[in-house]
Design a protein around this motif. Structure first.
Motif, PDB file in Angstrom:
ATOM      1  N   GLY A   1       0.843  -1.244   0.105  1.00  0.00           N
ATOM      2  CA  GLY A   1       0.120  -0.146   0.042  1.00  0.00           C
ATOM      3  C   GLY A   1       0.906   1.208  -0.015  1.00  0.00           C
ATOM      4  O   GLY A   1       0.394   2.303  -0.183  1.00  0.00           O
ATOM      5  N   GLY A   2       2.210   1.357   0.120  1.00  0.00           N
ATOM      6  CA  GLY A   2       2.903   2.438   0.166  1.00  0.00           C
ATOM      7  C   GLY A   2       3.367   2.797  -1.024  1.00  0.00           C
ATOM      8  O   GLY A   2       3.237   2.194  -2.050  1.00  0.00           O
ATOM      9  N   PRO A   3       4.346   3.688  -1.162  1.00  0.00           N
ATOM     10  CA  PRO A   3       4.732   4.478  -0.046  1.00  0.00           C
ATOM     11  C   PRO A   3       3.585   5.715   0.456  1.00  0.00           C
ATOM     12  O   PRO A   3       3.019   6.286  -0.561  1.00  0.00           O
ATOM     13  CB  PRO A   3       6.126   5.180  -0.361  1.00  0.00           C
ATOM     14  N   ASN A   4       3.657   5.684   1.674  1.00  0.00           N
ATOM     15  CA  ASN A   4       2.645   6.749   2.082  1.00  0.00           C
ATOM     16  C   ASN A   4       1.253   6.642   1.304  1.00  0.00           C
ATOM     17  O   ASN A   4       0.607   7.492   0.551  1.00  0.00           O
ATOM     18  CB  ASN A   4       3.214   8.135   1.688  1.00  0.00           C
ATOM     19  N   LYS A   5       0.520   5.299   1.558  1.00  0.00           N
ATOM     20  CA  LYS A   5      -0.770   4.946   0.957  1.00  0.00           C
ATOM     21  C   LYS A   5      -0.855   5.189  -0.683  1.00  0.00           C
ATOM     22  O   LYS A   5      -1.804   5.416  -0.936  1.00  0.00           O
ATOM     23  CB  LYS A   5      -1.627   5.767   1.642  1.00  0.00           C
ATOM     24  N   ALA A   6       0.347   5.458  -1.181  1.00  0.00           N
ATOM     25  CA  ALA A   6       0.101   5.819  -2.530  1.00  0.00           C
ATOM     26  C   ALA A   6      -0.491   4.530  -3.618  1.00  0.00           C
ATOM     27  O   ALA A   6      -0.889   4.730  -4.618  1.00  0.00           O
ATOM     28  CB  ALA A   6       1.474   6.346  -3.070  1.00  0.00           C
ATOM     29  N   SER A   7      -0.285   3.333  -2.981  1.00  0.00           N
ATOM     30  CA  SER A   7      -0.931   2.388  -3.650  1.00  0.00           C
ATOM     31  C   SER A   7      -1.733   1.464  -3.087  1.00  0.00           C
ATOM     32  O   SER A   7      -2.087   0.382  -3.154  1.00  0.00           O
ATOM     33  CB  SER A   7       0.431   1.513  -3.927  1.00  0.00           C
ATOM     34  N   GLU A   8      -2.281   2.316  -1.878  1.00  0.00           N
ATOM     35  CA  GLU A   8      -3.287   1.395  -1.176  1.00  0.00           C
ATOM     36  C   GLU A   8      -4.524   1.272  -2.058  1.00  0.00           C
ATOM     37  O   GLU A   8      -5.124   2.386  -2.796  1.00  0.00           O
ATOM     38  CB  GLU A   8      -3.754   2.469  -0.185  1.00  0.00           C
ATOM     39  N   VAL A   9      -5.128   0.190  -2.314  1.00  0.00           N
ATOM     40  CA  VAL A   9      -6.258  -0.023  -3.071  1.00  0.00           C
ATOM     41  C   VAL A   9      -7.176  -0.881  -2.224  1.00  0.00           C
ATOM     42  O   VAL A   9      -6.938  -1.482  -1.476  1.00  0.00           O
ATOM     43  CB  VAL A   9      -5.769  -1.004  -4.357  1.00  0.00           C
ATOM     44  N   LEU A  10      -8.587  -0.776  -2.795  1.00  0.00           N
ATOM     45  CA  LEU A  10      -9.661  -1.428  -1.917  1.00  0.00           C
ATOM     46  C   LEU A  10      -9.393  -2.741  -1.234  1.00  0.00           C
ATOM     47  O   LEU A  10      -9.730  -2.607  -0.113  1.00  0.00           O
ATOM     48  CB  LEU A  10     -10.947  -1.279  -3.080  1.00  0.00           C
ATOM     49  N   LEU A  11      -9.073  -3.759  -1.837  1.00  0.00           N
ATOM     50  CA  LEU A  11      -9.068  -5.117  -1.412  1.00  0.00           C
ATOM     51  C   LEU A  11      -7.959  -4.825  -0.375  1.00  0.00           C
ATOM     52  O   LEU A  11      -8.111  -5.735   0.587  1.00  0.00           O
ATOM     53  CB  LEU A  11      -9.060  -5.998  -2.398  1.00  0.00           C
ATOM     54  N   PHE A  12      -6.889  -4.179  -0.612  1.00  0.00           N
ATOM     55  CA  PHE A  12      -5.757  -4.289   0.254  1.00  0.00           C
ATOM     56  C   PHE A  12      -6.162  -3.542   1.725  1.00  0.00           C
ATOM     57  O   PHE A  12      -6.023  -3.979   2.702  1.00  0.00           O
ATOM     58  CB  PHE A  12      -4.502  -3.596  -0.265  1.00  0.00           C
ATOM     59  N   THR A  13      -6.933  -2.446   1.435  1.00  0.00           N
ATOM     60  CA  THR A  13      -7.421  -1.828   2.624  1.00  0.00           C
ATOM     61  C   THR A  13      -8.384  -2.584   3.374  1.00  0.00           C
ATOM     62  O   THR A  13      -8.075  -2.792   4.701  1.00  0.00           O
ATOM     63  CB  THR A  13      -8.189  -0.633   2.407  1.00  0.00           C
ATOM     64  N   MET A  14      -9.140  -3.346   2.794  1.00  0.00           N
ATOM     65  CA  MET A  14     -10.065  -4.357   3.531  1.00  0.00           C
ATOM     66  C   MET A  14      -9.241  -5.353   4.213  1.00  0.00           C
ATOM     67  O   MET A  14      -9.748  -5.680   5.427  1.00  0.00           O
ATOM     68  CB  MET A  14     -10.961  -4.995   2.281  1.00  0.00           C
ATOM     69  N   TYR A  15      -8.064  -6.015   3.328  1.00  0.00           N
ATOM     70  CA  TYR A  15      -7.495  -6.936   4.155  1.00  0.00           C
ATOM     71  C   TYR A  15      -6.896  -6.500   5.287  1.00  0.00           C
ATOM     72  O   TYR A  15      -6.891  -7.002   6.486  1.00  0.00           O
ATOM     73  CB  TYR A  15      -6.407  -7.456   3.096  1.00  0.00           C
ATOM     74  N   GLN A  16      -6.173  -5.296   5.324  1.00  0.00           N
ATOM     75  CA  GLN A  16      -5.413  -4.799   6.488  1.00  0.00           C
ATOM     76  C   GLN A  16      -6.325  -4.399   7.544  1.00  0.00           C
ATOM     77  O   GLN A  16      -6.017  -4.529   8.778  1.00  0.00           O
ATOM     78  CB  GLN A  16      -4.704  -3.445   6.047  1.00  0.00           C
ATOM     79  N   GLN A  17      -7.498  -3.834   7.307  1.00  0.00           N
ATOM     80  CA  GLN A  17      -8.449  -3.387   8.316  1.00  0.00           C
ATOM     81  C   GLN A  17      -9.031  -4.818   9.076  1.00  0.00           C
ATOM     82  O   GLN A  17      -9.157  -4.943  10.443  1.00  0.00           O
ATOM     83  CB  GLN A  17      -9.514  -2.669   7.700  1.00  0.00           C
ATOM     84  N   GLY A  18      -9.223  -5.769   8.303  1.00  0.00           N
ATOM     85  CA  GLY A  18      -9.640  -6.798   8.682  1.00  0.00           C
ATOM     86  C   GLY A  18      -8.754  -7.815   9.296  1.00  0.00           C
ATOM     87  O   GLY A  18      -8.786  -8.359  10.605  1.00  0.00           O
ATOM     88  N   PHE A  19      -7.565  -8.255   8.762  1.00  0.00           N
ATOM     89  CA  PHE A  19      -6.548  -9.108   9.322  1.00  0.00           C
ATOM     90  C   PHE A  19      -5.463  -8.711   9.968  1.00  0.00           C
ATOM     91  O   PHE A  19      -4.700  -9.095  10.490  1.00  0.00           O
ATOM     92  CB  PHE A  19      -6.530 -10.288   8.150  1.00  0.00           C
TER      93      PHE A  19
END
Lengths: 269, 293, 378
Positions: free
Chosen positions: B238-256
């Protein structure tokens, strides 16, 4: 026409570039990689060193075996569930058929990421995390497989089934002795589709697997990268080559089937 | 009458195993996700509270989520058109002659069957700022050497390039299947009717008859690129600095990673809603314009 | 006015010769049917004339222009395809307009929407539309102009294909089995319409078919093709009554012509199974005697035959029998009244007028024959 070949060759080299450099780096010593020379051909061969490192540090064969077990298990159950269901939906009249087919169509719309959270909670509650069961079970039911087989069986002539019934076969023996032998084209296409997608899947294994014991090839690469390789790109590329090789080899041996399988499942999905 | 009853029993029995698996592994978990999205459930918590739309409100306020959605749209917006036009171009080029057809088809299809994670590692080496061959080549040509995956300016572009590389062969194969379904006689008719060159033939026959295929490829490409996860998880987190944060990765991080299952489920619902919307557009709006019956 | 002249066209697929030097002329305004069994090369020949395929050797002239090396678009022909080859995404109106639009509108003018804004495009389109309606009207397509091919019946699609062919007034029509996808009743009706279209347009037409009934009923001239060669080109009457080759005699006519092994002695007297046939010829040795089913009738003298069964056709009878000496099957077409006096198994004689007997040499080519004054069967 010579222009066509020239353009294709150029684009082909472009697409193959990652493979060429991956293989090249996997046989180069670290020092040479760090010189960042533009020569693909190694000055010194360090294949034994790089591949040896990978094989010594991570259980490559075990990862591959896990991949086979998981993909094989998923495919087996998918077929076991989907072939009879597909046949029943295509050719038999029974109460609830409309609802069942509606459920299949609904299932087609839901990406596998959607039920992942509750499935994880359930697996964790049952102590099933980090097991083959956890890796296989969520994918055993494939609405797409049922749909595909239903479409395929719908095209079987009714008269074939009537003839089988007149010959005294029951519905179950029709499934095994008439329908299944005719299902091979659809089954192969689906098998290729299923194996390719689950062999390459990272999302779910990343969620439920914690150690080397049940790691799939995709996870294996990830582990090796974060734990062992660091900046050792030679060994890293060697690991990547080893994990990529099996499916690529299978593809090269049965190219036509792969392409047709993906095209037919792709177009129907 | 007996046969009908037997048929009904057999039909029910044959769908039963699939039905049970469907219920337990697909339907109930999906409904559970929907419910979770309205709770504050965290993994390991003993109780969960009904919080209504709070998760969605948080999402709207969360800058990280906004960035994630924006990045996903940019990624889809880059990968979909390029991989579709590229796939169509490759299909036309490969099908234009008999020579080398099977060979080039295999070459362009190879990325589809290659282990994504492993190829991502290969791309990481290829795009490495100092030792990577791409920058070595740029250096040799006297050009600038970007930090591809580790600069927030180029990371999304680099991921999109990998995405295109991965899916262009897949689209090509679908287009090739569409091309072979076009009756040869239509091209002959076009010639007789006065089509003078490749472009005339393409406009009069190929493009309109590929309509259903193109629509299908468009939908499936969007959904596939919407699902981008592997390359992000392997290469950038998802980095650097959230520049490659995408929907499913956000979902994965929040959840797991953060174990906020309620919030993660809410993100999943957004993802599902987008997927459903795309499919709806395909079937309702566009289908009518490309099927000519 | 223009015709089609094909000379010495040769085509091979790999090592297999498909066309072995075919020459054929379609006069201006003439309707020529090219008929032959499937795989004889007739469709390949047509596609070569259209320019969709290329010949290995040979010349093609349409009108006064050699077109052998021209693209299909430049040959000034129109073609009706077996599958009709209509553009599924275009309406009937647009389908018929394609040959005109491709020729009269420039590439930018053909662009959707934008093209209509270009100066002059409007007027050109209006003119095209008028001609489309004029071509569609006689075929009864006016009400269907805004439908798509997918919404039409087979017969309607066929008419659209015809309209698309006639709309441009080409120098020649090529039709490749245009009726083979229609049901029997519609086929008979459409035959008539195609002939009318041909008359009205007065354009040289080459019509490929495997159906001899179509060839005989529609054409001014029939060309019979087999094994990549033209065996005979003649009027339908001559092809039927006066075939030049045994294979033509066998292919044309239903039921099939009867053939019997015959022999000419040193004096040129023809015998069948040792019995005189009442014919004389210049040829000697082994021959084939061919007789149309309607040339045979029970008679006091003639070929000894054993009847096997009778087929009632309504307006007539088919008598299936065997030639007594060698068991060759024979078919005679008789009037319904002939039923009286015919009994299965009861031997009889089938006589024929010498003028209706056809003699072929050992090479299959026709040999002349005349009635033997010494012996004329009744």
């Amino acid at each position: 026409m010579r222009a066509r070949i020239a353009v294709l060759a150029l684009l082909g080299v472009l697409v193959l570039m990652p493979y060429l450099w991956m293989v090249a780096a996997s046989v180069k010593p670290v020092s040479e990689i760090f010189r960042a020379s533009l020569s693909i051909w190694p000055e010194q061969f360090a294949a034994a060193e790089n591949y040896g490192k990978v094989l010594a540090r991570v259980p490559v064969l075990h990862y591959l075996w896990n991949g086979v077990v998981v993909c094989g298990g998923i495919l087996l159950f998918q077929l076991l569930f989907a072939v009879p269901a597909g046949y029943a939906l295509a050719k038999l009249r029974f109460p609830g058929r409309g609802i069942a087919f509606g459920a299949v169509m609904l299932g087609l719309l839901v990406p596998p990421h959607v039920p992942a959270l509750p499935l994880y909670v359930a697996a964790s509650g049952m102590g099933l995390l980090d097991s083959y069961t956890a890796l296989i079970a969520p994918f055993t039911i494939s609405a797409f497989a049922i749909f595909l087989f239903r479409q395929f069986f719908s095209a079987l002539p009714d008269d074939l089934l009537h003839a089988a019934r007149l010959d005294g076969m029951g519905e179950w023996s029709i499934v095994w002795r008439v329908v299944l032998p005719n299902a091979w084209p659809a089954a192969t296409a689906f098998a290729i589709f299923s194996v390719v997608s689950h062999w390459n899947d990272l999302f779910w294994p990343l969620i439920v697997v914690q150690g080397h014991e049940h790691a799939t090839p995709a996870l294996g690469v990830l582990y090796f990268r974060s734990e062992e390789a660091g900046d050792d790109f030679g060994a890293m590329m060697a690991a990547a080559v080893l994990m990529t090789l099996p499916l690529v080899l299978a593809f090269l041996l049965a190219q036509r089937r792969f392409v047709e399988g993906i095209a037919t499942t792709g177009l129907k999905g | 009458m007996r046969r009908l009853a037997g048929e009904a029993v057999a039909g029910a029995l044959m769908t039963l195993p699939a039905g049970i698996a469907y219920l337990l592994l697909l339907l109930l978990p999906t409904l559970a996700t929907v419910l979770l999205a309205f709770t504050d459930y965290e993994l390991g918590a003993t109780a969960l509270g009904w919080i209504g739309l709070d998760n969605f409100r948080e999402m709207l306020a969360d800058r990280g989520f906004g960035v994630s959605v924006r990045n996903t749209l940019v990624y889809v917006g880059l990968v979909t058109p390029i991989s579709i036009l590229g796939g169509l171009g490759l299909a036309l080029l490969v099908e234009a002659g008999a020579k080398g057809r099977a060979f080039f088809r295999a070459v362009f299809f190879l990325p589809v069957v290659s282990l994504t994670v492993a190829m991502a590692a290969a791309w990481q080496y290829l795009l490495h700022p100092t030792i990577g061959p791409v920058n070595a080549a740029l250096r040799a040509m006297g050009l600038g050497t970007p930090f591809w995956l580790s600069s927030s300016d180029t990371v999304l572009l680099s991921l999109a390039a990998i995405g295109v590389w991965e899916s262009i062969g897949f689209n090509m194969v679908l287009f090739m299947a569409g091309l072979t379904a076009i009756p040869r006689e239509l091209y002959a008719a076009a010639e007789v009717d006065g089509a003078r060159g490749g472009f005339d033939r393409f406009r009069l026959v190929t493009w309109p008859l590929l309509g259903p295929t193109t629509l299908f490829v468009l939908t499936i490409s969007m959904i596939r690129s919407l699902r981008v996860f592997d390359t992000v998880a392997v290469l950038t987190q998802g980095g650097p600095n959230k520049a490659s944060e995408v929907l499913l990765f956000t979902m994965y991080q929040q959840g797991f990673t953060y174990l906020r299952l309620g919030y993660s489920a809410a993100i999943t619902l957004v993802f599902l809603a987008v997927v459903l919307a795309l499919m709806w557009v395909q079937t309702q709006v566009l289908d009518k314009r490309v099927h000519y019956a | 006015m223009a015709g089609i002249t094909i000379s010495g066209v040769v085509r091979q697929f790999g090592a297999t010769p498909v066309l072995r030097g075919v020459s054929l002329t379609v006069e201006p305004g003439e309707f020529v049917a090219l008929v032959g069994p499937s795989g004889c090369g007739k469709t390949t020949l047509m596609r070569i004339i259209a320019g969709i395929e290329t010949a290995d050797a040979g010349e093609i002239v349409i009108g006064d222009r050699p077109v052998t090396r021209l693209r299909p678009a430049e040959r000034d022909i129109a073609m009706v395809f077996q599958s009709y080859a209509l553009y599924p995404h275009l309406t009937v109106r647009e389908n018929i307009a394609v040959p005109l639009a491709m020729r009269r509108l420039s590439a930018p003018e053909r662009m959707p929407l934008l093209g209509r804004l270009l100066p002059g495009a409007r007027a050109k389109r209006a003119a095209i539309d008028e001609e489309v309606v004029r071509a569609a009207a006689p075929l009864g397509l006016e009400a269907l102009l805004d439908r798509r091919p997918g919404q039409l019946s087979g017969g309607q699609r066929q008419r659209v294909a015809l309209a698309r062919a006639v709309v441009r007034r080409p120098a020649a029509f090529l039709m490749d089995e245009p009726l083979s996808n229609l049901d029997a009743a519609l086929r008979v009706q459409t035959r008539r319409e195609i002939v009318d279209i041909h008359r009205a347009a007065g354009v040289a037409t080459l019509y490929v078919t495997h159906d001899q009934a179509e060839a005989l009923t529609m054409a001014d001239k029939v060309a019979v093709m087999m094994g990549g060669e033209l065996l005979q080109v003649a009027s339908p009457e001559a092809i039927y009554a006066d075939p030049a080759d045994l294979r033509v005699a066998g292919f044309i006519g239903s039921p099939r012509i009867n053939t019997l092994a015959a022999e000419a002695d040193a004096a040129g007297r023809v015998t069948v199974a040792g019995l005189p046939a009442g014919l004389r010829t210049e040829a000697r040795g082994a021959l084939t005697l061919a007789l149309r089913p309607e040339a045979l009738r029970p008679a006091p003298a003639g070929l000894p035959a054993v009847p096997e069964h009778l087929e009632f056709l309504g307006d007539g009878l088919l008598l299936h029998a065997r030639h007594a000496p060698d068991g060759t099957p024979l078919i005679a077409r008789l009037a319904p009244e002939a039923r009286e006096g015919l009994q299965p198994g009861a031997a009889l004689k089938l006589g024929f007028a010498p003028g209706r007997a056809l003699l072929f040499g050992a090479d299959g080519r026709r040999v002349a024959s005349r009635a033997d004054a010494a012996l004329v069967p009744a």
